[in-house]
Write a protein that holds these residues in place. Structure first.
Motif, PDB file in Angstrom:
ATOM      1  N   ALA A 174       0.835  -1.207   0.000  1.00  0.00           N
ATOM      2  CA  ALA A 174       0.000   0.000   0.000  1.00  0.00           C
ATOM      3  C   ALA A 174       0.868   1.254   0.000  1.00  0.00           C
ATOM      4  N   ILE A 175       1.909   1.252   0.801  1.00  0.00           N
ATOM      5  CA  ILE A 175       2.832   2.400   0.851  1.00  0.00           C
ATOM      6  C   ILE A 175       3.485   2.602  -0.517  1.00  0.00           C
ATOM      7  N   MET A 176       3.922   1.515  -1.135  1.00  0.00           N
ATOM      8  CA  MET A 176       4.540   1.616  -2.467  1.00  0.00           C
ATOM      9  C   MET A 176       3.578   2.279  -3.452  1.00  0.00           C
ATOM     10  N   GLY A 177       2.335   1.835  -3.455  1.00  0.00           N
ATOM     11  CA  GLY A 177       1.351   2.390  -4.381  1.00  0.00           C
ATOM     12  C   GLY A 177       1.070   3.859  -4.108  1.00  0.00           C
ATOM     13  N   GLU A 178       0.891   4.198  -2.835  1.00  0.00           N
ATOM     14  CA  GLU A 178       0.604   5.590  -2.474  1.00  0.00           C
ATOM     15  C   GLU A 178       1.785   6.497  -2.807  1.00  0.00           C
TER      16      GLU A 178
END
Length: 189
Positions: A93-97
């Motif tokens: 999720a962090i990577m995507g955000e």
């Protein structure tokens, strides 16, 4: 060559790609919420569900700006794959955000400005401002999960139904700081 919509072709493609990416994020976060729930991270599950709703708001905003189209489209959007436990899912999720915050939306905003597409610029800006908050919240949640703890949430997670602004508080704001929507309309998680 311009398409059937009122948007210049490059900006139209960015709206389509953003719609695809936000749609996938919505579903990915709902799946991650179920995993977090099963692992006993109730607040992290609630965070994933709330942010999934914010991603749905972004997808809806991008999709609505393509309302004049009447054709099939193949959409390519960048998305992290490989679900796992809650710690790994937060990392994804962090990577995507961070991709959206550092690369995608700033580029799309500049493209929309260059092509004088104010509607697309607003849609991208709304998403960018919310994604900055999402990245921070996921980072905070990951620190707790990596210690084997659930993320403490004092109050509720509030999502603006117009722009996806996300806030943890006991009460929603009077007005959204991003789009000025009324706080009474915020969705509570």
């Amino acid at each position: 060559m311009l398409s059937q919509s009122d948007h210049p072709a490059m900006t139209e493609g960015a709206l389509e790609s953003s719609y695809g990416g936000e749609s996938m994020a919505h579903m990915r976060y709902l799946i991650f919420a179920d995993i977090a729930e099963k692992e006993g991270f109730k607040n992290v599950a609630r965070l994933f569900r709330a942010i999934a709703f914010a991603e749905q708001v972004h997808a809806r905003n991008h999709f609505q700006r393509l309302g004049k189209l009447k054709e099939g489209k193949k959409v390519v959007a960048d998305a992290p794959f490989g679900p796992g436990n809650t710690s790994k899912n937060l990392e994804l999720a962090i990577m995507g955000e961070e991709f959206e915050v550092n690369e995608m939306y700033p580029t799309y905003i500049e493209m929309a400005k260059f092509q004088k597409d104010k509607e697309a610029e607003i849609s991208f800006r709304y998403a960018l401002e919310a994604e900055k908050i999402h990245a921070k919240l996921f980072m905070e949640a990951k620190k707790y999960v990596d210690e084997g703890k659930d993320m403490p949430i004092d109050g509720f997670i509030w999502i603006c139904p117009v722009c996806g602004h996300t806030l943890i508080a006991k009460e929603p704001p009077n007005r959204c700081p991003i789009c000025a929507a009324f706080g009474k309309d915020f969705i509570k998680f």
